[in-house]
Scaffold this motif. Structure first.
Motif, PDB file in Angstrom:
ATOM      1  N   GLN A 193      42.538  32.579  37.065  1.00 31.15           N
ATOM      2  CA  GLN A 193      43.079  33.626  37.894  1.00 31.15           C
ATOM      3  C   GLN A 193      43.335  33.175  39.459  1.00 31.15           C
ATOM      4  O   GLN A 193      44.438  33.396  40.064  1.00 31.15           O
ATOM      5  N   TRP A 194      42.275  32.708  40.029  1.00 33.50           N
ATOM      6  CA  TRP A 194      42.551  32.102  41.296  1.00 33.50           C
ATOM      7  C   TRP A 194      43.630  31.154  41.425  1.00 33.50           C
ATOM      8  O   TRP A 194      43.897  30.848  42.451  1.00 33.50           O
ATOM      9  N   TYR A 235      43.379  38.057  45.418  1.00 26.55           N
ATOM     10  CA  TYR A 235      42.128  38.100  46.095  1.00 26.55           C
ATOM     11  C   TYR A 235      41.164  39.120  45.383  1.00 26.55           C
ATOM     12  O   TYR A 235      41.445  40.034  44.277  1.00 26.55           O
ATOM     13  N   ASN A 236      39.771  38.804  45.420  1.00 24.38           N
ATOM     14  CA  ASN A 236      38.568  39.485  44.938  1.00 24.38           C
ATOM     15  C   ASN A 236      38.508  40.753  46.041  1.00 24.38           C
ATOM     16  O   ASN A 236      38.701  40.548  47.120  1.00 24.38           O
ATOM     17  N   SER A 285      32.392  35.464  42.624  1.00 22.20           N
ATOM     18  CA  SER A 285      33.076  35.625  43.880  1.00 22.20           C
ATOM     19  C   SER A 285      32.382  35.979  44.821  1.00 22.20           C
ATOM     20  O   SER A 285      32.388  35.550  46.105  1.00 22.20           O
ATOM     21  N   ASP A 324      46.855  31.853  42.706  1.00 27.09           N
ATOM     22  CA  ASP A 324      47.086  32.199  44.154  1.00 27.09           C
ATOM     23  C   ASP A 324      48.325  31.734  44.663  1.00 27.09           C
ATOM     24  O   ASP A 324      49.171  32.822  45.408  1.00 27.09           O
ATOM     25  N   ASN A 348      37.512  39.765  35.060  1.00 24.21           N
ATOM     26  CA  ASN A 348      38.085  38.829  34.912  1.00 24.21           C
ATOM     27  C   ASN A 348      38.499  38.211  33.679  1.00 24.21           C
ATOM     28  O   ASN A 348      38.167  38.683  32.886  1.00 24.21           O
ATOM     29  N   TYR A 362      37.045  33.481  36.898  1.00 29.87           N
ATOM     30  CA  TYR A 362      38.066  33.712  37.740  1.00 29.87           C
ATOM     31  C   TYR A 362      38.743  32.498  37.910  1.00 29.87           C
ATOM     32  O   TYR A 362      40.156  32.348  38.397  1.00 29.87           O
ATOM     33  N   LYS A 363      38.360  31.328  37.336  1.00 33.78           N
ATOM     34  CA  LYS A 363      39.192  30.100  37.930  1.00 33.78           C
ATOM     35  C   LYS A 363      40.638  30.085  37.554  1.00 33.78           C
ATOM     36  O   LYS A 363      41.416  29.704  38.290  1.00 33.78           O
TER      37      LYS A 363
END
Length: 405
Positions: A122-123, A369-370, A236, A126, A108, A119-120
């Protein structure tokens, strides 16, 4: 025919290139790109010599979105496999959004000027991926990656509810150097020297570096001191494993490694802020990186095994149980196959598998997605086929982890 773009020509990039070539029916035309094109050329030559598969080389600055966009368009890529530095996740993701191309990474996002990975951001992309009708798969390495899928597999096949997870990472390889890191020194040393964290009863608990130690008897390796660290897959997994009450991550370190690291830390060599040196600004960690052996060169020297797995405890049909899912790799066998040591191998093979499942549309839906959000079974089957066979055993209560603080 598919077109595959791999960005990053370090140890993991080497493995991904080899394994994509070994699955050429899925990956089609392969391009390997890096800031240093000569590294790509060397890997391409080795792949050609061993498997007779041609791989194209390209030069790209992964911090530069226009350069990335141009390369993606030139190669007509169907997927971008990002095995560059975690600092470059966002630029590569944004280039994929602009080009409408699927994306995969193994680690990440890490802030270049702060010892923090999360991850913030990257999430947060979405919706952009959904609007572009493309897929982003995050953390398709080993840990994160395979360890996430071990948890998902346990949840699907062995438990009604998982209460605790302990991720156990042991590298018992010996490269013969007094001190070296098995992957990028900046990432490795920042990760290990940071405060530890684990999640319990809905909150994160912070510890001092190496404050918590436990001993685990790793199959085919033996009992090893293992230290609690913060590791990204936990972020995650706490969202996606139902009923979870606690999750921790442990990694083995020898006394020599810890002593060297502490000395370097004490004299400021792990610093990430610029300092003045002979009238020039340098970053100590980056200077240290130039002094240490390149992890990509360790393969031929490294002997021994890795063992990475997950201990999960929970309930099935009202009865409490614990299982241990793990995978063992031999450094020398990895080198024979793809000219890389086991740490690169165990990260690169899952990156290829994740991309293969995306290209074959076994795993596919638009958005970010993870890896544990998908059915684990196809990936677990591919692990056995692609060189990472795994085992699962049921544990007795007497096999509980022994902690020292």
């Amino acid at each position: 025919m598919n077109n595959t773009l791999i960005i990053g020509a370090g140890g993991v990039g080497n493995v991904v290139a080899f394994k994509c070539a070994m699955n050429i029916e899925t990956f089609g035309n392969i391009t390997l790109a890096s800031r240093t094109e000569s590294k790509c050329d060397a890997i391409a030559k080795n792949v050609k010599d061993k498997f007779g598969v041609d791989i194209n080389s390209a030069k790209v600055d992964a911090d530069n979105i226009p350069e990335l966009v141009e390369l993606i368009k030139q190669t007509k890529a169907n997927i971008v496999i990002n095995v560059a530095l975690p600092y470059q996740d966002l630029t590569i993701m944004d280039a994929c959004i602009e080009c409408g191309v699927d994306y995969l990474d193994t680690a990440n996002y890490e802030h270049p000027n702060e010892a923090k990975f999360e991850y913030k951001e990257q999430w947060a992309r979405d919706n952009n991926f959904k609007e572009a009708n493309i897929m982003g798969l995050l953390g398709s390495g080993f840990d994160p990656g395979v360890t996430n899928l071990f948890c998902a597999y346990a949840q699907k096949h062995y438990f009604d509810e998982i209460e605790t997870i302990d991720i156990l990472d042991c590298n018992a390889g010996d490269h013969g150097y007094a001190f070296a890191t098995n992957f990028n020194p900046e990432i490795n040393l920042r990760e290990v020297s940071a405060n530890g964290r684990y999640w319990e009863n809905g909150k994160w608990i912070e510890t001092k570096p190496m404050e918590i130690k436990m001993v685990w008897d790793y199959p085919e390796i033996g009992a090893k001191d293992s230290y609690l660290l913060y590791h990204e897959e936990m972020e995650s997994l706490v969202k996606h494993i139902k009923g979870l009450k606690r999750i921790r991550f442990f990694m083995t370190f020898g006394e020599s490694y810890l002593t060297h690291m502490k000395c370097l830390e004490n004299v400021g060599m792990l610093g990430i802020e610029p300092i003045e040196h002979n009238g020039e600004k340098i970053i100590p960690m980056e200077f240290l990186k130039t002094l240490l052996p390149d992890p990509a060169t360790l393969g031929e020297r490294t002997k021994g095994k890795t063992n990475i797995g997950v201990v999960a405890t929970g309930y099935k049909d009202g009865k409490k149980k614990s299982i241990y899912i793990y995978q063992i790799s031999d450094h020398e066998e990895c080198y024979k196959e793809v000219l890389s040591q086991g740490v690169s191998y165990t990260t690169g093979v899952p990156a290829m598998i994740g991309a293969k499942l995306m290209l074959d549309k076994v795993w596919y839906k638009s958005g970010v997605y993870n890896i544990e959000q998908f059915n684990p079974d196809p990936f677990m089957d591919e692990l056995n086929r692609q060189g990472l066979p795994w085992k699962v055993i049921e544990l007795k209560s007497s096999d509980a982890l022994r902690l020292d603080k």
